[in-house]
Motif scaffolding. Structure first.
Motif, mmCIF file in Angstrom:
data_model
loop_
_atom_site.group_PDB
_atom_site.id
_atom_site.type_symbol
_atom_site.label_atom_id
_atom_site.label_comp_id
_atom_site.label_asym_id
_atom_site.label_seq_id
_atom_site.Cartn_x
_atom_site.Cartn_y
_atom_site.Cartn_z
ATOM 1 N N PHE A 23 29.878 36.345 41.979
ATOM 2 C CA PHE A 23 29.849 34.894 42.159
ATOM 3 C C PHE A 23 28.504 34.456 42.728
ATOM 4 N N GLU A 34 35.999 31.840 46.942
ATOM 5 C CA GLU A 34 35.408 32.961 46.185
ATOM 6 C C GLU A 34 35.822 34.317 46.747
ATOM 7 N N LEU A 35 36.111 34.376 48.066
ATOM 8 C CA LEU A 35 36.551 35.659 48.624
ATOM 9 C C LEU A 35 37.869 36.066 47.981
ATOM 10 N N GLU A 82 44.886 41.444 53.078
ATOM 11 C CA GLU A 82 43.604 42.138 53.191
ATOM 12 C C GLU A 82 42.405 41.205 53.075
ATOM 13 N N VAL A 83 42.625 39.970 52.623
ATOM 14 C CA VAL A 83 41.496 39.043 52.504
ATOM 15 C C VAL A 83 41.719 37.791 53.361
ATOM 16 N N PRO A 100 40.491 44.557 37.100
ATOM 17 C CA PRO A 100 39.273 45.315 37.412
ATOM 18 C C PRO A 100 38.492 45.775 36.182
ATOM 19 N N GLN A 139 48.187 41.790 48.605
ATOM 20 C CA GLN A 139 46.912 42.322 49.101
ATOM 21 C C GLN A 139 45.938 41.195 49.415
ATOM 22 N N MET A 189 38.977 42.068 41.423
ATOM 23 C CA MET A 189 38.961 43.520 41.661
ATOM 24 C C MET A 189 40.339 44.124 41.422
ATOM 25 N N GLY A 190 41.305 43.270 41.096
ATOM 26 C CA GLY A 190 42.637 43.779 40.778
ATOM 27 C C GLY A 190 43.609 43.735 41.935
ATOM 28 N N ALA A 191 43.258 43.030 43.010
ATOM 29 C CA ALA A 191 44.162 42.933 44.138
ATOM 30 C C ALA A 191 45.381 42.088 43.765
ATOM 31 N N GLU A 222 39.042 34.927 45.060
ATOM 32 C CA GLU A 222 38.842 35.188 43.630
ATOM 33 C C GLU A 222 38.191 36.544 43.407
ATOM 34 N N ALA A 223 37.257 36.910 44.304
ATOM 35 C CA ALA A 223 36.612 38.220 44.163
ATOM 36 C C ALA A 223 37.666 39.320 44.272
ATOM 37 N N ALA A 224 38.575 39.183 45.234
ATOM 38 C CA ALA A 224 39.628 40.189 45.389
ATOM 39 C C ALA A 224 40.516 40.234 44.150
ATOM 40 N N LEU A 225 40.837 39.055 43.597
ATOM 41 C CA LEU A 225 41.674 39.016 42.392
ATOM 42 C C LEU A 225 40.987 39.731 41.228
ATOM 43 N N GLN A 275 33.747 49.926 40.622
ATOM 44 C CA GLN A 275 35.042 49.964 39.938
ATOM 45 C C GLN A 275 34.883 50.345 38.477
ATOM 46 N N TRP A 280 34.109 40.990 57.252
ATOM 47 C CA TRP A 280 34.772 41.829 58.257
ATOM 48 C C TRP A 280 34.671 43.322 57.907
ATOM 49 N N GLN A 323 36.866 30.661 52.258
ATOM 50 C CA GLN A 323 36.052 30.523 51.048
ATOM 51 C C GLN A 323 36.836 30.994 49.815
ATOM 52 N N PRO A 350 42.212 38.652 57.451
ATOM 53 C CA PRO A 350 40.972 38.949 58.191
ATOM 54 C C PRO A 350 39.950 37.820 58.119
ATOM 55 N N ALA A 351 39.907 37.103 56.986
ATOM 56 C CA ALA A 351 38.914 36.029 56.863
ATOM 57 C C ALA A 351 39.210 34.896 57.845
ATOM 58 N N ILE A 384 41.588 49.588 45.935
ATOM 59 C CA ILE A 384 42.592 48.883 45.141
ATOM 60 C C ILE A 384 42.960 49.695 43.908
#
Lengths: 283, 265
Positions: free
Chosen positions: B88, A178-179, A196-197, B82, A192, A186-188, A181-184, B157, B96, A176, A200-201, B109
């Protein structure tokens, strides 16, 4: 159609609605029903086989031995011919070659699913290799490696690796967006996001793909062990063929079928254990 | 919210922002300039395909303007970060990770210590009414709860600006208004600047201090409407807002504008 008994407090119409059909669309089955139906199917197969044996004219019966004769041949093989060693050899070839194929295909498929330029660079070539039957590499591999174990492992790797890359690429593409983009947001960082996304996904789907491709690996086993092999299930079957020992050939087929189902089960159990969070998915 | 002393800072500016696709043949956002103040709740509203989501995604840094500039607290926006948390429409809680590990992910992060993460995840689980569900995986949570995990993860955050892209669009009506009221409570507490994209007129009026109405493609600003009948208040219960004089007039006005946009082809 099987009529069911009336349960307490149920009227006749409800019972009629509950009546069971083999062709009910997408109904939910209990584990017990699934097991019973599966065993019934297998039993049916053996019954048809048995019948086939008895309607075969006497003089040809040795070309279609009965199930119990094949079982007898299997036991003789194990007790007298050190068949277990052949089975272990074949298992080693399957698992070692599959492990090697995964070592390359899993990271490559995930990377190609993440990075468009890498995908554009490699995908056309890898796709082309998928259309070449692995058996056509046998003469080449014999020239390169001789009649060695390496040659057999190489053939088994070639048989699955290109499909494996393609499947894992597809798995990764369907993570997906959005998973990610959500991490991005958050500053990943890029690394990462991948480790980390994406990893595991995609992991449960990758294990599914591996489970399906190791089945293909088993189908290549006999091809790998027919040519220039002295041990392994395929070699035993090949030798038996030369002496028209159909019971031994069939014992070999049964062994591979059994090992294939066992491998499948192993992967399912591993997936259930490794991804306890993934219980929304069926099966 | 009108502040008592100093005038509020500018949170986000867009100057002449244009976004084109497919080699310039399709313009999603056309020359938009706007200024969003700190602690303001702004809704982008408009018909489907009006470029409101594209505008939000450019503020998030997930897309780039073809022309024009975007800033956040006077710094140019060059990518996601952040300082701008994003929610979304699709559920983005990581399946997970447990609810708690999800909430801690963003803080991890940012490099927060384990103790700090654990303390804040407790706090934010409570804030989104998920205490007791910290160890649940998203698969065992309802859609609304999954979305609350994502909201808590983002808010933990402490972003300067919270961006939401139709955050409650996938939820059923009852859960949606519960979530809207919860958002008001949280925004009031956290003092966050919020930009929400929605096509739900009532949601826009309930949540916002200010509504920016987009024209159908190419996306331009049709109207910039202060929700003045609320007098700068954040109303905890939706029915209180519905009872205020002025609500119906604004709703009618927005419906009329929406019809105008939909009808002209």
């Amino acid at each position: 159609m099987i009529r069911l008994r009336r349960r307490q407090g149920e009227d006749v119409n409800q019972v009629a609605r509950r009546s069971v059909s083999l062709f009910e669309l997408r109904t939910v089955l209990s584990g017990r029903t699934t097991l019973i139906l599966g065993l019934a199917g297998a039993t049916g197969f053996f019954i048809i086989w048995e019948l086939g044996h008895y309607i075969t004219p006497e003089e040809s019966q040795r070309f279609l031995p009965a199930p119990q004769e094949v079982l007898g041949a299997l036991i003789t093989l194990i007790v007298e011919k050190d068949y277990i060693a052949d089975i272990l050899k074949s298992c080693f070839r399957i698992f070692a070659s599959f492990f090697a194929a995964c070592l390359i295909a899993v990271p490559l498929g995930i990377a190609m699913g993440c990075f468009m330029r890498l995908r554009a660079l490699l995908n056309p070539t890898i796709s082309a290799f998928r259309y070449l039957p692995a058996a056509s590499f046998i003469p080449l591999l014999l020239v390169w490696f001789g009649p060695t174990d390496t040659q057999k492992l190489a053939l088994l790797v070639l048989g699955v690796i290109f499909f494996l890359v393609a499947l894992i690429l597809d798995n990764t593409k369907s993570v997906q967006p959005e998973l990610i983009e959500a991490a991005l947001t958050m500053g990943a960082g890029r690394r990462q996001v991948v480790t980390e996304v994406v990893v595991p996904a995609v992991a449960p789907a990758v294990v599914d793909s591996m489970r399906n491709m190791i089945a293909v690996g088993w189908t290549y086993l006999v091809i790998a062990e027919i040519v220039a092999a002295s041990d392994g299930i395929g070699a035993v079957m090949m030798r038996a063929g030369r002496f028209l020992k159909v019971d031994i050939i069939m014992a070999g087929i049964l062994t591979i079928g059994f090992l294939g189902v066992a491998t499948d089960l192993l992967f399912r159990l591993a997936a259930r254990y490794a991804f306890p969070w993934n219980r929304e998915r069926g099966d | 919210m009108p502040s008592d002393q100093a005038p509020p800072r500018t949170a986000i500016t867009a100057s002449n922002v244009t976004r084109q696709y497919v080699g310039g043949t399709f313009t999603a956002v056309d020359n938009i300039s706007l200024e969003l103040r700190e602690n303001e709740i702004v809704c982008f509203i408009g018909p489907s395909g009006c470029g409101k989501t594209t505008m939000l995604r450019m503020i998030a840094g997930l897309e780039y303007p073809s022309m024009g500039d975007l800033t956040i607290f006077d710094k140019p926006i060059t990518g996601p970060g952040p300082d701008r948390g994003m929610i979304f429409q699709a559920y983005t809680s990581f399946p997970w990770l447990t609810a708690r590990k999800n909430i801690e992910y963003g803080m991890k992060i940012m490099g927060l210590s384990r103790e700090e993460r654990s303390r804040r995840s407790d706090e934010f689980l409570r804030l989104v009414h998920l205490d007791g569900f910290g160890d649940s995986y998203p698969a065992s949570l309802s859609g609304g709860m999954k979305q609350r995990v994502a909201i808590a993860r983002t808010l933990a955050q402490n972003p300067g600006v919270l961006l939401m892209d139709e955050p409650f669009g996938a939820l059923d009506a009852q859960v949606r208004w519960e979530m809207q009221e919860m958002m008001i409570e949280i925004i009031e507490r956290e003092n966050t600047t919020v930009v929400t994209v929605t096509h739900d007129i009532q949601e826009a009026i309930y949540l916002s201090d200010r509504i920016i109405f987009f024209t159908r493609s190419p996306g331009r600003i049709k109207a910039d409407i202060p929700v003045s009948f609320k007098e700068g208040r954040r109303i905890p219960r939706k029915e209180e807002m519905l009872a205020l004089p002025g609500y119906v007039d604004l709703e009618r006005q927005l419906f009329a504008m929406m019809r105008e946009e939909i009808q002209q082809k």
